[in-house]
Design an enzyme around this catalytic site. Structure first.
Site, PDB file in Angstrom:
ATOM      1  N   GLU A  77      -7.187  -6.841  10.773  1.00 11.20           N
ATOM      2  CA  GLU A  77      -6.152  -6.751  11.810  1.00 11.20           C
ATOM      3  C   GLU A  77      -6.062  -8.045  12.617  1.00 11.20           C
ATOM      4  OE1 GLU A  77      -6.538  -3.332  14.414  1.00 11.20           O
ATOM      5  OE2 GLU A  77      -4.753  -3.848  15.555  1.00 11.20           O
ATOM      6  N   LEU A  94     -14.238  -2.994   9.050  1.00  5.48           N
ATOM      7  CA  LEU A  94     -14.070  -2.998   7.598  1.00  5.48           C
ATOM      8  C   LEU A  94     -14.039  -4.410   7.049  1.00  5.48           C
ATOM      9  CD1 LEU A  94     -11.492  -0.150   6.993  1.00  5.48           C
ATOM     10  CD2 LEU A  94     -13.925  -0.154   6.524  1.00  5.48           C
ATOM     11  N   ALA A  95     -13.247  -5.271   7.671  1.00  6.65           N
ATOM     12  CA  ALA A  95     -13.122  -6.636   7.154  1.00  6.65           C
ATOM     13  C   ALA A  95     -14.437  -7.398   7.320  1.00  6.65           C
ATOM     14  CB  ALA A  95     -11.985  -7.358   7.870  1.00  6.65           C
ATOM     15  N   LEU A 151      -6.656   0.200   6.556  1.00  8.15           N
ATOM     16  CA  LEU A 151      -7.975   0.250   5.915  1.00  8.15           C
ATOM     17  C   LEU A 151      -7.935  -0.566   4.625  1.00  8.15           C
ATOM     18  CD1 LEU A 151      -8.838   4.031   6.411  1.00  8.15           C
ATOM     19  CD2 LEU A 151      -9.332   2.102   7.900  1.00  8.15           C
ATOM     20  N   HIS A 176       2.487   4.246  18.146  1.00  8.37           N
ATOM     21  CA  HIS A 176       2.377   5.453  17.332  1.00  8.37           C
ATOM     22  C   HIS A 176       2.962   6.634  18.094  1.00  8.37           C
ATOM     23  CE1 HIS A 176       0.667   8.500  14.785  1.00  8.37           C
ATOM     24  NE2 HIS A 176       0.184   7.589  13.977  1.00  8.37           N
ATOM     25  N   ARG A 186       3.542  -1.605  10.381  1.00  5.89           N
ATOM     26  CA  ARG A 186       2.572  -1.274   9.339  1.00  5.89           C
ATOM     27  C   ARG A 186       2.770   0.148   8.861  1.00  5.89           C
ATOM     28  NH1 ARG A 186      -1.910   1.405   9.246  1.00  5.89           N
ATOM     29  NH2 ARG A 186      -2.229   1.482  11.505  1.00  5.89           N
ATOM     30  N   GLY A 203     -17.527  -9.888  14.068  1.00  2.87           N
ATOM     31  CA  GLY A 203     -16.934  -8.553  13.947  1.00  2.87           C
ATOM     32  C   GLY A 203     -17.448  -7.873  12.696  1.00  2.87           C
ATOM     33  N   ARG A 220       7.475   5.545  12.280  1.00  5.36           N
ATOM     34  CA  ARG A 220       6.794   5.540  13.572  1.00  5.36           C
ATOM     35  C   ARG A 220       7.608   4.883  14.676  1.00  5.36           C
ATOM     36  NH1 ARG A 220       0.628   3.870  11.616  1.00  5.36           N
ATOM     37  NH2 ARG A 220       0.145   5.893  10.710  1.00  5.36           N
TER      38      ARG A 220
END
Lengths: 227, 666, 250
Positions: free
Chosen positions: B453, B43-44, B469, B266, B463, B40, B337
């Site tokens: 995630e 970002l991570a 992020l 959401h 969250r 993957g 949310r």
């Protein structure tokens, strides 16, 4: 120098296109200034011939003219090389394209327009330049080579004069379109793009590309009509 | 089985720094002989691969997309939190930590969350140094905005494209290492299995998606940075390719799956408009700052609207039910949310929904437009402005704040949201659950790590906005690169991993067999039809509100659907060339197992907390009832032949630094 | 809506490929273009035929993966819109829609409408980064003020989604808009200035190696770019490259 630059990066090739193109645009103005004397008719024939003589003999102008020939050749060869590369970059063509949605006709047909112009230049130089330099020329009253008569004959009394005028006008239209895109494009290639000045450059380019070829074209048309 | 979270001793503020300085290191000469696989490139993944390569490990990175830059982190809109306190509004590491714990409804680990808050400031420094173009003010300094109802302005942003800019920053760091030869990048490759040998993760089996070739990649450590599993619901705001397969494969090879039922829904997404719909689009949460949410008071009006006989703008004020303002006067439209989502569902279930499907509520900007218009007219010195003038001025203000979102809405729905209220409906957005990891982000399988995630660690049951992020980059840039070294210090004598071992042979054979089963199944139904059916079960019975009966039904239905899938799925094409249908089939097959585990988890968590709402556990006013007495733990599931037989192991959560409180928004 | 689709089918990189005609019926105008393709594919699968392969992922216009040349334009007729955000209401009942892959020597077809854009990655790897380690021990973010105007320009350049529509639109398959967007982003920021010259040289060199064509300044790329990357960036790159060439020792 020419060789290494031509073999250089895609951007280097474009810089040369832009520089030679702009140089050729300046030449157009100089050339036009001389040609406009033709509008004076027979009365100014000697002035025109004097100008032609000056242009072919004055040393500084001679140097400039070699630079000019080199530029034309360079611009053409560079353009051909770029076009070959561009063709290679898309070996399989689209089945259907709608390019008018995103770009102007002139910008997409620079190579075609350039080819038309190159053919014209060859013919043009054979007709006038070659004859002036190496061919037999009539002599005017003050003993200069009478280029005026050669031009006048070509566009007015020759049996195919109408065709000469027509071809000339077509070539000027090609130049107009080529400049329409080429003028401002040269600035973009050289990295000049500014929210304030670019619109001005574009406008100047459009005016230039209409006015200069139009004035060129007016001369043979005028001569033909008033023969 | 007992799970040890390996939380370092010491006070909360000291844990990470003392752990970091006592962690074992691997010498540069040894790093060269150690292989790390990163799966993957969001970002991570991108940040971890870049950082580990920079430290000197041999890294292989994998992504199923055509480029690492496509990972779904790219779609995050709002921003990234960091405790920088640039605005001098009293923010601190502790406050960010506290907000995150509380926002997560007290179901996350204190030490992990504190570390996240601690390194958050470094993320911003790092990204700016990399040339990430965050928004700036006229002084040339970084701008912030507030987000998600917290009391400070700590969110850094790049217009509505923060995720994109951060991912491209990580991608650039990754590219730098690729160009140096420290990372070998495998685009269009999917991890098919993790190889576990002698109890340790020893590599992966990957499939080249363009040629169908099966490859073995040995490694001393495997980092799964594969994102969340929201697509188990078929319709979600996730990308079409986002999947839970890597995590699920890891789970089947022994890694614990933690809190699988914690899903974030959401509230402000563009509602579904038909059966053909393939995904849902999120509209930034910031819209709720100015939009008012309502449905008609009268069911007849709602019906008329659904049938297209009545326009929302024709409905007078007194016939509208601003249900959030009615139910939660203190927070109104700005409730968290999960609360906003459930309230919308409640109204639609009661028959007040407004879309043709009955699954939508209005988000109305007319009051805001009028209010802003009046203020603007005052500022411009216009006395007695006409209604038209006010609206014109107001629309301009709203456009400057939300212009791109309004444009996006118009593009998708072909309705001008300035003139007619937006229609919104909740959609699955993020999964807090994931692979169980300890403080070092290592799963219970030594050598196997989960970041971003894909793990469960930081967000508890819910969250906060702009925290995903932050977590992805914290894990990838600043946590894993250190903690992986601690494990690898023992691996310096291992030498290159032998990919001809029995474990690799077996794993590859399993993968090949499964692909053959899919491609030769010769059934009648498309993969998508199964995925849709699964999504419907999940959404109806394990979505915004859950109850024991429904969850039990769901488990039976999913099991049956899974059996049907293997009997009747139709996968066209060949296995030895690019075949997106085959790729999809494998992912849906995994979702068909994961979905069942989610239901099981939801069934056993007999309380309501964060994104998990059990109808049996609510107050008389319909609010969530958390049960700290009996459920202050992480549910960790151990795979056992099939999802319904998974074994529950509890990691008790202890709170030494915060007091557990009930959230109230009344 | 009932439509006729003419779609490029190519069974792998070595296949010659051809256009194939598919009628599609009962299309809802609210569908996105890709959802319409999904419907067609479901039908093909149920008929036992090979579905049309195409790239797509986020379906909200940001990942840059979708890439269809629709009715003679990349991403279809709407401006500032990716294929996934194009909706069927942009077409009329009875229309014939021609769908092709991006065509460029540098983007070889993988299958049908999916192409390999790894060339873009390699250009970025050649220099599309700031050489800074990820230690987190850099100076405080606010220690480097950046004029808002430059920050905004850098941001606008950085919003490139790398979809390749610029290459697809360009009659020369030039990648100048893509490359110049990255070069511009870093050239505009103090962090990127240090290695700006080296960067532009390397990236242009890689761009040439990949076999993209040259820029004729037709502006097609800018017109078709789904995020509106400006030609200004190309001029900036021309400038950067010129100054790098003039100042380099080479």
């Amino acid at each position: 120098m020419a060789k290494s630059a031509l073999l250089g990066s895609s951007l280097a090739k474009k810089y040369w296109m832009a520089l030679t193109g702009l140089f050729l645009s300046i030449f157009l103005v100089v050339h036009l200034a001389g040609n406009l004397v033709l509008l004076g008719g027979q009365a100014m024939a000697e002035d025109f011939n004097a100008y032609a003589e000056f242009m072919t003999t004055f040393p500084l102008i001679k140097i400039a003219s070699y630079l000019l020939y080199a530029s034309i050749l360079f611009h053409a060869i560079d353009g051909i090389l770029l076009t070959i590369q561009n063709r290679k970059a898309r070996p399989v063509k689209y089945h259907y394209e709608n390019p008018s949605a995103n770009s102007g006709w002139a910008s997409r047909n620079m190579a075609f327009l350039g080819t038309v112009m190159l053919l014209f230049i060859v013919g043009h130089m054979a007709t006038f330049w070659w004859r002036m330099k190496f061919g037999e020329m009539p002599i005017d009253a003050v003993g200069q080579k009478d280029l005026y008569t050669v031009v006048a004959t070509y566009f007015t009394t020759a049996s195919t004069a109408w065709l000469h005028v027509l071809l000339y006008v077509v070539a000027m239209i090609a130049i107009g379109f080529h400049l329409w895109h080429g003028f401002q494009s040269a600035f973009q290639t050289m990295g000049v793009n500014h929210p304030k000045y670019t619109p001005v450059i574009k406008k100047v380019g459009y005016v230039f590309s209409v006015v200069i070829p139009a004035l060129f074209a007016v001369i043979p048309i005028y001569m033909f009509i008033t023969q | 089985m007992k799970l040890d979270a390996n939380i370092p001793s010491g006070s909360l503020g000291q844990k990470w720094s003392s752990h970091k300085s006592s962690i074992r290191l691997v010498s540069p000469a040894n790093k060269r002989n150690i292989d790390v696989v990163v799966v993957g490139t969001g970002l991570a993944g991108s940040s971890a691969a870049a950082s580990l390569a920079e430290m000197g490990y041999n890294v292989k990175a994998f992504c199923f997309q055509d480029s690492p830059r496509r990972a779904h982190s790219i779609a995050a809109q709002g921003g990234i939190n960091a405790a920088k306190n640039y605005q001098n509004d009293g923010d601190s590491v502790y406050r960010l930590f506290y907000d995150t714990i509380k926002g997560g409804d007290y179901r996350s680990r204190e030490a992990n969350v504190y570390r996240l808050a601690e390194v958050s400031a470094n993320i911003i420094d790092q990204c700016v140094a990399q040339g990430v173009p965050f928004a700036r003010d006229y002084g040339g300094l970084l701008d912030n905005r507030s987000f998600g109802g917290v009391q400070v302005s700590r969110t850094f942003y790049a217009k509505g494209q923060t995720g994109q800019q951060l991912l491209l920053g990580a991608y650039s760091a990754l590219n730098r290492q690729i160009s140096k030869g420290n990372v070998k990048m495998y685009n269009r490759h999917e991890m098919m299995d993790v190889v576990v040998e002698g109890g340790k993760a020893r590599g992966i089996i990957a499939r080249n998606l363009t040629t169908g070739e099966i490859e073995r990649h040995g490694a001393h450590a495997v980092l799964l940075c594969t994102g969340g599993y929201g697509n188990v619901f078929f319709l979600s705001t996730n990308a079409m390719g986002s999947n839970g397969s890597a995590a699920w494969k890891a789970h089947r090879r022994g890694a614990m799956f933690a809190n699988p039922c914690f899903t974030q829904i959401h509230p402000t997404c563009i509602p579904q408009s038909g059966e053909y719909q393939s995904k849902l689009t999120l509209m930034s949460e910031s819209l709720r700052n100015d939009g008012r949410i309502w449905v008609p008071k009268d069911k007849k009006d709602a019906e008329a609207i659904r049938e297209g006989k009545l326009k929302p703008t024709d409905l007078p004020e007194e016939k509208r039910d601003y249900y959030l303002e009615r139910r939660y006067p203190a927070f109104g439209n700005l409730v968290p949310r999960d609360v906003a989502s459930r309230a919308a569902k409640e109204r639609c279930d009661e028959g007040f929904g407004v879309n043709a499907t009955g699954q939508a509520v209005y988000l109305d900007f007319s009051s805001a437009i009028e209010r802003y218009g009046k203020t603007e007219a005052n500022q411009l010195g216009i006395t007695n402005p006409s209604k038209e003038k006010i609206i014109e001025l107001g629309e301009k203000v709203v456009a400057s704040k939300y212009g791109n979102l309004f444009e996006m809405y118009d593009k998708i729905k072909d309705v001008n949201p300035y003139k007619s209220p937006m229609m919104i409906y909740p959609a699955v957005h993020y999964t807090m659950g994931g692979l169980w990891v300890d403080y070092n982000l290592m799963t219970n399988v030594p050598g196997m790590y989960a970041l971003g995630e894909a793990n469960f660690s930081d967000h508890g049951a819910n969250r906060l906005g702009a925290s995903a992020l932050m977590q992805g980059l914290a894990d990838g840039y600043f946590v894993a690169p250190y903690t992986v070294g601690d494990y690898l210090a023992d691996e310096i004598r291992t030498g290159a991993i032998d990919t001809n071992s029995e474990a690799f042979e077996k794993a590859e054979a399993d993968v090949v067999e499964r692909i053959d089963n899919l491609i030769n199944s010769n059934g009648t139904r498309s993969v998508d039809s199964f995925h849709r059916a699964l999504g419907k079960i999940m959404w109806d019975k394990c979505g915004m509100a859950r109850n024991a009966e429904g969850l039990k039904e769901a488990m039976t239905e999913i099991k049956a659907l899974r059996e049907e899938f293997w009997k009747d799925v139709k996968v066209p094409g060949r296995k030895d060339m690019y075949n997106p249908e085959l790729d999809k089939a494998g992912r849906v097959a995994d979702f068909l197992e994961l979905g069942e585990l989610m239901c099981l988890d939801a069934l056993t968590r007999e309380e309501s907390c964060g994104g998990h709402f059990r109808e049996e556990y609510q107050t008389e006013e319909g609010e969530a009832m958390r049960d700290d007495e009996n459920f202050a733990f992480v549910s960790c599931w151990k795979y056992n032949d099939e999802p319904s037989k998974a074994e529950l192991v509890k990691e008790e959560l202890t709170f030494e630094n915060v007091e557990l409180k009930t959230r109230s928004y009344k | 809506m009932n439509l006729t689709l003419k779609v490029w089918r190519q069974n792998g990189p070595d296949d010659k490929g051809h256009m194939e005609i598919y009628p599609v019926k009962d299309i809802n105008p609210d569908m996105s273009f890709l959802e319409m393709m999904d419907v067609l594919n479901e039908e093909l699968i149920s008929e036992g035929k090979d579905p049309i392969a195409f790239d797509h992922d986020c379906r909200e216009g940001i990942c840059g993966m979708c890439s269809m040349f629709i009715n003679g334009e990349p991403h279809g007729p709407e401006r500032r819109t990716t294929t996934c955000q194009l909706h069927m209401r942009s077409f009329k009942d009875g229309d014939t829609i021609v769908v092709e892959p991006w065509r460029s020597a540098a983007f070889p077809v993988i299958k049908d409408l999916a192409v390999d854009r790894a060339a873009f990655d390699r250009i970025q790897q050649a220099g599309g980064y700031v050489s800074v380690n990820t230690s987190g021990n850099t100076i405080d973010a606010n220690a480097i003020p950046v004029p808002k105007q430059n920050a905004d320009k850098a941001f606008n350049a950085a919003t490139c989604i790398g979809c390749g529509a610029c290459v697809a639109a360009c009659k020369n398959s030039s990648a100048m808009l893509f490359v110049s967007a990255k070069v511009s982003q870093y050239a505009l920021l103090p962090q990127g200035k240090v290695e700006a010259k080296e960067r532009v040289r390397k990236m242009v060199n890689q761009m040439d190696l990949e076999g993209f064509g040259n820029c004729t300044n037709t502006g097609a790329c800018e017109a078709e770019c789904p995020v509106g990357i400006s030609l200004e960036n190309i001029a900036r790159m021309n400038r950067e490259y010129l100054s790098a060439s003039l100042s380099s020792a080479e």
